[in-house]
Design a protein around this motif. Structure first.
Motif, PDB file in Angstrom:
ATOM      1  N   HIS A   1     -14.633   9.027  -1.810  1.00  0.00           N
ATOM      2  CA  HIS A   1     -13.546   9.097  -2.787  1.00  0.00           C
ATOM      3  C   HIS A   1     -14.137   8.819  -4.162  1.00  0.00           C
ATOM      4  O   HIS A   1     -14.905   7.871  -4.331  1.00  0.00           O
ATOM      5  CB  HIS A   1     -12.462   8.069  -2.470  1.00  0.00           C
ATOM      6  N   ARG A   2     -13.744   9.616  -5.145  1.00  0.00           N
ATOM      7  CA  ARG A   2     -14.305   9.465  -6.488  1.00  0.00           C
ATOM      8  C   ARG A   2     -13.185   9.195  -7.490  1.00  0.00           C
ATOM      9  O   ARG A   2     -12.129   9.819  -7.448  1.00  0.00           O
ATOM     10  CB  ARG A   2     -15.085  10.715  -6.882  1.00  0.00           C
ATOM     11  N   VAL A   3     -13.456   8.258  -8.378  1.00  0.00           N
ATOM     12  CA  VAL A   3     -12.494   7.877  -9.413  1.00  0.00           C
ATOM     13  C   VAL A   3     -13.185   7.958 -10.764  1.00  0.00           C
ATOM     14  O   VAL A   3     -14.306   7.452 -10.934  1.00  0.00           O
ATOM     15  CB  VAL A   3     -11.962   6.445  -9.176  1.00  0.00           C
ATOM     16  N   ALA A   4     -12.526   8.585 -11.719  1.00  0.00           N
ATOM     17  CA  ALA A   4     -13.095   8.721 -13.059  1.00  0.00           C
ATOM     18  C   ALA A   4     -12.951   7.428 -13.842  1.00  0.00           C
ATOM     19  O   ALA A   4     -12.019   6.644 -13.628  1.00  0.00           O
ATOM     20  CB  ALA A   4     -12.404   9.855 -13.804  1.00  0.00           C
TER      21      ALA A   4
ATOM     22  N   ALA B   1      -9.286   1.718  -4.146  1.00  0.00           N
ATOM     23  CA  ALA B   1      -9.809   0.919  -3.035  1.00  0.00           C
ATOM     24  C   ALA B   1      -8.681   0.406  -2.159  1.00  0.00           C
ATOM     25  O   ALA B   1      -8.789   0.385  -0.926  1.00  0.00           O
ATOM     26  CB  ALA B   1     -10.648  -0.245  -3.571  1.00  0.00           C
ATOM     27  N   ARG B   2      -7.575  -0.020  -2.761  1.00  0.00           N
ATOM     28  CA  ARG B   2      -6.422  -0.462  -1.973  1.00  0.00           C
ATOM     29  C   ARG B   2      -5.892   0.666  -1.101  1.00  0.00           C
ATOM     30  O   ARG B   2      -5.547   0.467   0.077  1.00  0.00           O
ATOM     31  CB  ARG B   2      -5.314  -0.949  -2.907  1.00  0.00           C
ATOM     32  N   ARG B   3      -5.811   1.868  -1.683  1.00  0.00           N
ATOM     33  CA  ARG B   3      -5.341   3.008  -0.894  1.00  0.00           C
ATOM     34  C   ARG B   3      -6.294   3.307   0.260  1.00  0.00           C
ATOM     35  O   ARG B   3      -5.860   3.657   1.366  1.00  0.00           O
ATOM     36  CB  ARG B   3      -5.175   4.237  -1.800  1.00  0.00           C
ATOM     37  N   MET B   4      -7.596   3.158   0.012  1.00  0.00           N
ATOM     38  CA  MET B   4      -8.572   3.411   1.071  1.00  0.00           C
ATOM     39  C   MET B   4      -8.478   2.370   2.173  1.00  0.00           C
ATOM     40  O   MET B   4      -8.662   2.678   3.350  1.00  0.00           O
ATOM     41  CB  MET B   4      -9.984   3.450   0.471  1.00  0.00           C
ATOM     42  N   VAL B   5      -8.196   1.122   1.799  1.00  0.00           N
ATOM     43  CA  VAL B   5      -7.991   0.081   2.815  1.00  0.00           C
ATOM     44  C   VAL B   5      -6.811   0.444   3.705  1.00  0.00           C
ATOM     45  O   VAL B   5      -6.864   0.322   4.938  1.00  0.00           O
ATOM     46  CB  VAL B   5      -7.779  -1.295   2.156  1.00  0.00           C
ATOM     47  N   ASP B   6      -5.746   0.931   3.093  1.00  0.00           N
ATOM     48  CA  ASP B   6      -4.566   1.323   3.857  1.00  0.00           C
ATOM     49  C   ASP B   6      -4.849   2.541   4.736  1.00  0.00           C
ATOM     50  O   ASP B   6      -4.402   2.622   5.880  1.00  0.00           O
ATOM     51  CB  ASP B   6      -3.415   1.620   2.894  1.00  0.00           C
ATOM     52  N   GLN B   7      -5.644   3.493   4.201  1.00  0.00           N
ATOM     53  CA  GLN B   7      -5.908   4.731   4.932  1.00  0.00           C
ATOM     54  C   GLN B   7      -6.902   4.540   6.070  1.00  0.00           C
ATOM     55  O   GLN B   7      -6.706   5.040   7.179  1.00  0.00           O
ATOM     56  CB  GLN B   7      -6.436   5.797   3.962  1.00  0.00           C
TER      57      GLN B   7
ATOM     58  N   THR C   1      -2.111  -5.514   4.771  1.00  0.00           N
ATOM     59  CA  THR C   1      -2.175  -4.889   3.451  1.00  0.00           C
ATOM     60  C   THR C   1      -0.791  -4.540   2.926  1.00  0.00           C
ATOM     61  O   THR C   1      -0.623  -4.342   1.721  1.00  0.00           O
ATOM     62  CB  THR C   1      -3.036  -3.618   3.504  1.00  0.00           C
ATOM     63  N   GLN C   2       0.207  -4.461   3.776  1.00  0.00           N
ATOM     64  CA  GLN C   2       1.541  -4.123   3.315  1.00  0.00           C
ATOM     65  C   GLN C   2       2.206  -5.295   2.587  1.00  0.00           C
ATOM     66  O   GLN C   2       3.226  -5.131   1.942  1.00  0.00           O
ATOM     67  CB  GLN C   2       2.416  -3.705   4.511  1.00  0.00           C
TER      68      GLN C   2
ATOM     69  N   THR D   1       0.784  -8.698  -2.899  1.00  0.00           N
ATOM     70  CA  THR D   1       1.770  -8.987  -3.942  1.00  0.00           C
ATOM     71  C   THR D   1       1.559  -8.140  -5.183  1.00  0.00           C
ATOM     72  O   THR D   1       2.479  -7.962  -5.967  1.00  0.00           O
ATOM     73  CB  THR D   1       1.695 -10.467  -4.337  1.00  0.00           C
ATOM     74  N   THR D   2       0.333  -7.601  -5.385  1.00  0.00           N
ATOM     75  CA  THR D   2       0.074  -6.809  -6.582  1.00  0.00           C
ATOM     76  C   THR D   2       0.384  -5.348  -6.295  1.00  0.00           C
ATOM     77  O   THR D   2      -0.166  -4.775  -5.360  1.00  0.00           O
ATOM     78  CB  THR D   2      -1.398  -6.925  -6.993  1.00  0.00           C
ATOM     79  N   PRO D   3       1.235  -4.697  -7.078  1.00  0.00           N
ATOM     80  CA  PRO D   3       1.600  -3.307  -6.807  1.00  0.00           C
ATOM     81  C   PRO D   3       0.384  -2.392  -6.912  1.00  0.00           C
ATOM     82  O   PRO D   3      -0.515  -2.621  -7.719  1.00  0.00           O
ATOM     83  CB  PRO D   3       2.624  -2.979  -7.905  1.00  0.00           C
ATOM     84  N   LEU D   4       0.380  -1.319  -6.126  1.00  0.00           N
ATOM     85  CA  LEU D   4      -0.718  -0.374  -6.173  1.00  0.00           C
ATOM     86  C   LEU D   4      -0.828   0.307  -7.525  1.00  0.00           C
ATOM     87  O   LEU D   4      -1.884   0.779  -7.905  1.00  0.00           O
ATOM     88  CB  LEU D   4      -0.527   0.695  -5.088  1.00  0.00           C
ATOM     89  N   THR D   5       0.253   0.371  -8.254  1.00  0.00           N
ATOM     90  CA  THR D   5       0.231   1.080  -9.530  1.00  0.00           C
ATOM     91  C   THR D   5      -0.288   0.233 -10.666  1.00  0.00           C
ATOM     92  O   THR D   5      -0.504   0.721 -11.761  1.00  0.00           O
ATOM     93  CB  THR D   5       1.648   1.555  -9.884  1.00  0.00           C
TER      94      THR D   5
END
Length: 461
Positions: A65-68, A133-139, A445-446, A449-453
């Motif tokens: 996964h790549r992030v700019a 990274a949070r999304r990858m932990v969930d995925q 992970t659900q 407390t910190t929102p993914l956004t």
């Protein structure tokens, strides 16, 4: 064989970006599956400004996964870090203010650097990377997190992710952070005062800290006496078996020694800051049958062409811009002696040395006493000389170019290949991962407390 478990690798530099540390990470992700661990990688998105393409082989099934980054554009590949163009430097001299105005501009610049480039100029990647990274932990539901720096700001992501998920975290330090033997950089002087604070927070939170030399591991143990010494472990850089086969093929078709008896010294890599080639070029005046080839970026401050001309060796000094990794290997195979330039630190061994070992060609190690010098001498890989002493360098060149100096058949090469085999050392990493994950359960992970956004820098630090 048991089903593979997953580990999240967070490593800003990853192919097609080719820079220091990339080879180490690629070796780990290539061989870890053999030990039951499947990496998934989070890295910079290089966009259209990636470095020269390399010959690195990335597993086809590797999830990357790549992030700019936000803000600062990447440095052009042709300009080594820590350098400016001659035009920019000249312009600055013309416009450089004096007195109170200069002080105010220094304060403004230092304040901006403190706010935007602390702990380093890559920190603008952290907030978007943490969200991904949070999304990858969930995925992927990984069992562990691994970060590799520099840039050391990546460890802030590992720390935050560990605190949010409860996953065990391994921090790999390829270079020192707070205690840099080569001294402070001229940029961001205020921010550098915070390095010890950042390092201490990361070291305290990590489950394991990996260093790439024993001296560096000892330095960390000494600096953190209140932490268990076994928290700091050494995994050195390595010789890649996959690359060894390619190099053996190149060597079988190479004819390194010129027909006129000229000996070619090859340095592959950037020259900047303390990596100064001028003492070596001056040493050529005492070695008339030796020529020097530099492939890679070279800081303009060294004025290699002018310096070589003033010493009457211009025809025996060749400087080439960066080329693809495959071509670098061809040039190294065609040379007679490999040049390693590693001044200013006794803690580090450059990764390039382990690539040189695969060529079985004498190594001219221009380095201070320390880890690099010890390794070259232990395995009898070449000759060590002070990087700032032209006379000592000339004597070392004479020793390496003497009849019978080719030591390709001495047993040290095979021993070094075996001791630093990438597959074996990746097995060591797998054992560390097994250890930190034993009996550990990640936080749900659900319930974070910190929102993914939320992408604020404060949430990363």
């Amino acid at each position: 064989m048991t089903k593979s478990q997953t580990i999240l690798f967070i490593t800003p530099n990853f192919p097609p970006v080719v820079s220091a540390g990339v080879h180490r990470t690629v070796r780990f992700v290539r061989y870890l599956p053999e030990y039951g661990w499947q990496p998934v990688v989070l890295a910079f998105d290089p966009g259209t400004t990636s470095d020269t393409a390399s010959a690195l082989d990335i597993p086809a099934d590797l999830a990357v996964h790549r992030v700019a980054r936000k803000g600062q554009a990447p440095r052009p590949a042709s300009q080594p870090k820590g350098t400016r163009s001659a035009a920019a430097a000249s312009s600055e001299l013309v416009r450089k203010p004096n007195g109170v105005l200069r002080t105010l501009k220094d304060v403004a610049r230092n304040t901006l650097d403190l706010l935007t480039e602390t702990p380093d100029k890559h920190v603008d990647w952290n907030a978007p990377a943490l969200s991904e990274a949070r999304r990858m932990v969930d995925q992927y539901q990984p069992q562990a997190i691994y970060t590799s720096g520099p840039p050391h700001s990546v460890h802030l992501i590992g720390r935050k992710l560990k605190l949010q998920t409860g996953l065990p975290w391994i921090a790999d330090f390829r270079d020192p952070w707070a205690r840099r033997p080569w001294g402070d950089k001229p940029a961001n002087p205020w921010g550098q005062r915070l390095y010890p604070w950042y390092e201490r927070r990361c070291i305290s939170a990590a489950d394991c800290v990996i260093l790439n030399t024993e001296r560096m591991a000892a330095d960390f143990r000494s600096h953190y006496p209140n932490l268990p010494s076994e928290k700091f472990l050494c995994i050195p850089n390595a010789c890649d078996p996959a690359l060894a086969d390619r190099i053996d093929g190149l060597l079988s078709g190479s004819q390194p020694l010129a027909s006129d008896g000229t000996i070619t010294l090859c340095h592959a890599g950037s020259l900047y800051r303390q990596r100064d080639p001028r003492p070596l070029i001056e040493a050529l005046t005492e070695a008339p049958s030796v020529r020097f080839e530099q492939t890679g970026s070279c800081a303009e401050q060294f004025d290699v062409a002018g310096f070589a001309a003033r010493h009457g060796v211009s025809e025996r000094v060749q400087v080439s811009p960066p080329v693809p990794h495959a071509e670098i290997l061809e040039r190294m195979a065609a040379a007679d002696v490999q040049v390693l330039l590693q001044p200013g630190t006794d803690l580090q061994i450059p990764g390039k040395l382990f690539e040189m070992i695969l060529f079985r060609k004498p190594i001219l190690a221009l380095c201070d006493e320390g880890e690099t010098a010890d390794l070259v001498r232990k395995y009898r890989l070449g000759v060590v000389a002070s990087p700032t002493d032209p006379a000592a360098i000339a004597a070392a060149i004479k020793e390496l170019s003497a009849p019978g100096a080719d030591n390709a058949d001495q047993p040290g090469w095979d021993q070094a290949r075996d001791d630093f085999d990438a597959r074996k050392l990746t097995g060591t990493l797998a054992e560390i991962i097994d250890g930190v994950t034993a009996g550990r359960q990640a936080r749900n992970t659900q319930t974070m407390t910190t929102p993914l956004t939320d992408t604020s820098v404060e949430q990363v630090c």
